[in-house]
Motif scaffolding. Structure first.
Motif, mmCIF file in Angstrom:
data_model
loop_
_atom_site.group_PDB
_atom_site.id
_atom_site.type_symbol
_atom_site.label_atom_id
_atom_site.label_comp_id
_atom_site.label_asym_id
_atom_site.label_seq_id
_atom_site.Cartn_x
_atom_site.Cartn_y
_atom_site.Cartn_z
ATOM 1 N N HIS A 70 0.879 -1.177 0.000
ATOM 2 C CA HIS A 70 0.000 0.000 0.000
ATOM 3 C C HIS A 70 0.914 1.224 0.000
ATOM 4 C CE1 HIS A 70 -3.610 2.340 0.661
ATOM 5 N NE2 HIS A 70 -3.028 2.959 1.671
ATOM 6 N N ALA A 71 1.298 1.666 -1.173
ATOM 7 C CA ALA A 71 2.311 2.718 -1.320
ATOM 8 C C ALA A 71 1.711 4.097 -1.069
ATOM 9 C CB ALA A 71 2.938 2.652 -2.700
ATOM 10 N N ASP A 72 1.564 4.430 0.189
ATOM 11 C CA ASP A 72 0.926 5.679 0.581
ATOM 12 C C ASP A 72 1.496 6.120 1.932
ATOM 13 O OD1 ASP A 72 -0.877 7.792 0.383
ATOM 14 O OD2 ASP A 72 -2.515 6.679 1.306
ATOM 15 N N PRO A 73 2.094 7.296 2.010
ATOM 16 C CA PRO A 73 2.238 8.308 0.976
ATOM 17 C C PRO A 73 3.197 7.857 -0.130
ATOM 18 C CG PRO A 73 3.608 8.887 2.848
ATOM 19 C CD PRO A 73 2.800 7.696 3.266
ATOM 20 N N GLU A 74 3.096 8.544 -1.267
ATOM 21 C CA GLU A 74 4.074 8.316 -2.323
ATOM 22 C C GLU A 74 4.779 9.647 -2.585
ATOM 23 O OE1 GLU A 74 3.894 9.517 -5.606
ATOM 24 O OE2 GLU A 74 1.916 10.443 -5.477
ATOM 25 N N PHE A 75 6.089 9.537 -2.785
ATOM 26 C CA PHE A 75 6.931 10.725 -2.877
ATOM 27 C C PHE A 75 7.407 11.013 -4.299
ATOM 28 C CE2 PHE A 75 7.208 9.342 1.544
ATOM 29 C CZ PHE A 75 7.028 10.539 2.220
ATOM 30 N N ASP A 76 6.754 10.391 -5.290
ATOM 31 C CA ASP A 76 7.047 10.733 -6.683
ATOM 32 C C ASP A 76 6.245 11.964 -7.100
ATOM 33 O OD1 ASP A 76 8.858 8.610 -7.111
ATOM 34 O OD2 ASP A 76 7.190 7.228 -7.428
ATOM 35 N N THR A 77 4.938 11.944 -6.804
ATOM 36 C CA THR A 77 4.100 13.105 -7.100
ATOM 37 C C THR A 77 3.552 13.733 -5.822
ATOM 38 O OG1 THR A 77 2.056 11.819 -7.367
ATOM 39 C CG2 THR A 77 3.454 12.088 -9.302
ATOM 40 N N PHE A 78 3.981 13.213 -4.673
ATOM 41 C CA PHE A 78 3.660 13.778 -3.359
ATOM 42 C C PHE A 78 2.152 13.772 -3.079
ATOM 43 C CE2 PHE A 78 7.635 15.837 -4.741
ATOM 44 C CZ PHE A 78 8.481 15.384 -3.729
ATOM 45 N N THR A 79 1.602 12.554 -2.918
ATOM 46 C CA THR A 79 0.196 12.420 -2.552
ATOM 47 C C THR A 79 0.046 11.524 -1.334
ATOM 48 O OG1 THR A 79 -0.290 10.458 -3.918
ATOM 49 C CG2 THR A 79 -0.498 12.642 -4.970
ATOM 50 N N TYR A 80 -1.028 11.788 -0.603
ATOM 51 C CA TYR A 80 -1.380 10.956 0.555
ATOM 52 C C TYR A 80 -2.892 10.882 0.635
ATOM 53 C CZ TYR A 80 -2.126 9.350 5.317
ATOM 54 O OH TYR A 80 -2.542 8.638 6.414
ATOM 55 N N GLY A 81 -3.399 9.706 1.020
ATOM 56 C CA GLY A 81 -4.838 9.545 1.170
ATOM 57 C C GLY A 81 -5.181 8.662 2.348
ATOM 58 N N ASP A 82 -6.343 8.913 2.956
ATOM 59 C CA ASP A 82 -6.797 8.077 4.061
ATOM 60 C C ASP A 82 -8.303 8.252 4.247
ATOM 61 O OD1 ASP A 82 -7.310 7.272 7.002
ATOM 62 O OD2 ASP A 82 -5.255 6.637 6.661
ATOM 63 N N PRO A 83 -9.046 7.137 4.415
ATOM 64 C CA PRO A 83 -10.495 7.235 4.580
ATOM 65 C C PRO A 83 -10.957 7.134 6.036
ATOM 66 C CG PRO A 83 -9.929 4.990 4.032
ATOM 67 C CD PRO A 83 -8.623 5.742 4.161
ATOM 68 N N THR A 84 -10.034 7.050 6.983
ATOM 69 C CA THR A 84 -10.421 6.792 8.372
ATOM 70 C C THR A 84 -10.768 8.081 9.113
ATOM 71 O OG1 THR A 84 -8.145 6.900 9.211
ATOM 72 C CG2 THR A 84 -8.917 4.770 8.402
ATOM 73 N N SER A 85 -11.565 7.936 10.154
ATOM 74 C CA SER A 85 -12.012 9.103 10.916
ATOM 75 C C SER A 85 -10.851 9.803 11.617
ATOM 76 C CB SER A 85 -13.069 8.677 11.943
ATOM 77 O OG SER A 85 -12.546 7.698 12.836
ATOM 78 N N LEU A 86 -9.815 9.049 11.991
ATOM 79 C CA LEU A 86 -8.666 9.658 12.672
ATOM 80 C C LEU A 86 -7.949 10.688 11.796
ATOM 81 C CD1 LEU A 86 -6.945 6.704 14.581
ATOM 82 C CD2 LEU A 86 -8.106 8.685 15.583
#
Length: 242
Positions: A74-90
């Motif tokens: 699960h490559a997240d965050p990724e530092f090639d295009t600088f993206t991060y995602g998360d669906p959790t309430s925290l």
């Protein structure tokens, strides 16, 4: 302006190891396993090469390699295009990040090929370009800005996550994936006396103490208090290129 510290990457509780720290202070970022939507992810520990030229599976102990070689990442965050995602309430509050805010990432690392006990290290940061929930972005914007993110790239995961998914895009020029890790933890204890990683006294002088919540072992995002924003910003940007 906001600065947020967020723990990411493999650890002994999720993946079974700490990321490798090398003698010269450089490191390899190893993502957590993709454990829910494996069919939609073709990158594995066995076929994914890190920035030090080794396949990620080579950092696992021998007894662990057979089980992890074909495990998707699960490559997240990724530092090639600088993206991060998360669906959790925290992580939901990350949707409130604005252009110019900083999302700083730290991970658990341990000496590889030399003795160095596991600790928590800053590994990079995003200077935020855009952030928000999926419904705040058009389909073209999702593809253009977040197409490399694991939650968007994996169609099966996206269909499940999209209603709660928060996405953060870092500015390509201003964001930074460190060459050398920056240690931020020291040893502490919880109320029962169990070993616990906390923000070190030196780092508290830079980032503050998060209203006394100095445990950073497995914590929700830590938001830096306004009084420490300027000092923390200067410190983080000093690490760029080192």
């Amino acid at each position: 302006m906001n600065i947020v510290l967020l723990r990411v990457g493999i650890d002994t509780g999720c993946g079974g190891i700490h990321g490798p720290l090398f003698r010269d202070g450089t490191f390899e970022f190893i993502p957590i396993p993709e454990d829910k939507f494996e069919e939609g992810e073709d990158r594995t520990y066995g076929n994914t090469q890190g920035r030090h030229g080794r396949k990620l599976i080579e950092y696992f102990p021998e007894h662990h390699k057979d089980t992890m070689r074909s495990c998707p990442i699960h490559a997240d965050p990724e530092f090639d295009t600088f993206t991060y995602g998360d669906p959790t309430s925290l992580k939901a509050r990350l949707r409130d990040l604005k252009n110019g805010d900083i999302l700083a990432f730290y991970a658990g690392l341990k000496g590889f090929g030399f003795e160095s006990e596991d600790a928590l290290y800053l590994i990079g940061y995003f200077v935020v370009h855009k952030a928000g929930k999926v419904n705040q972005f058009g389909s073209a914007e999702l593809r253009t800005l977040f197409g490399r993110n694991a939650h968007v790239r994996n169609g099966k995961r996206f269909e499940v996550d999209k209603y709660d998914l928060v996405l953060v895009k870092g500015d390509n020029e201003a964001s930074c994936f460190f060459k050398k890790a920056v240690k931020i933890s020291s040893e502490g204890q919880d109320r029962t006396g169990k070993r616990l990683k906390v923000l070190s006294p030196a780092m508290r002088r830079i980032f503050g103490d998060f209203n006394g919540k100095i445990s950073i072992q497995r914590s929700p995002p830590r938001w830096v208090a306004p009084a420490f924003i300027e000092k923390a910003t200067q410190f983080l940007k000093q690490q760029k290129g080192t």
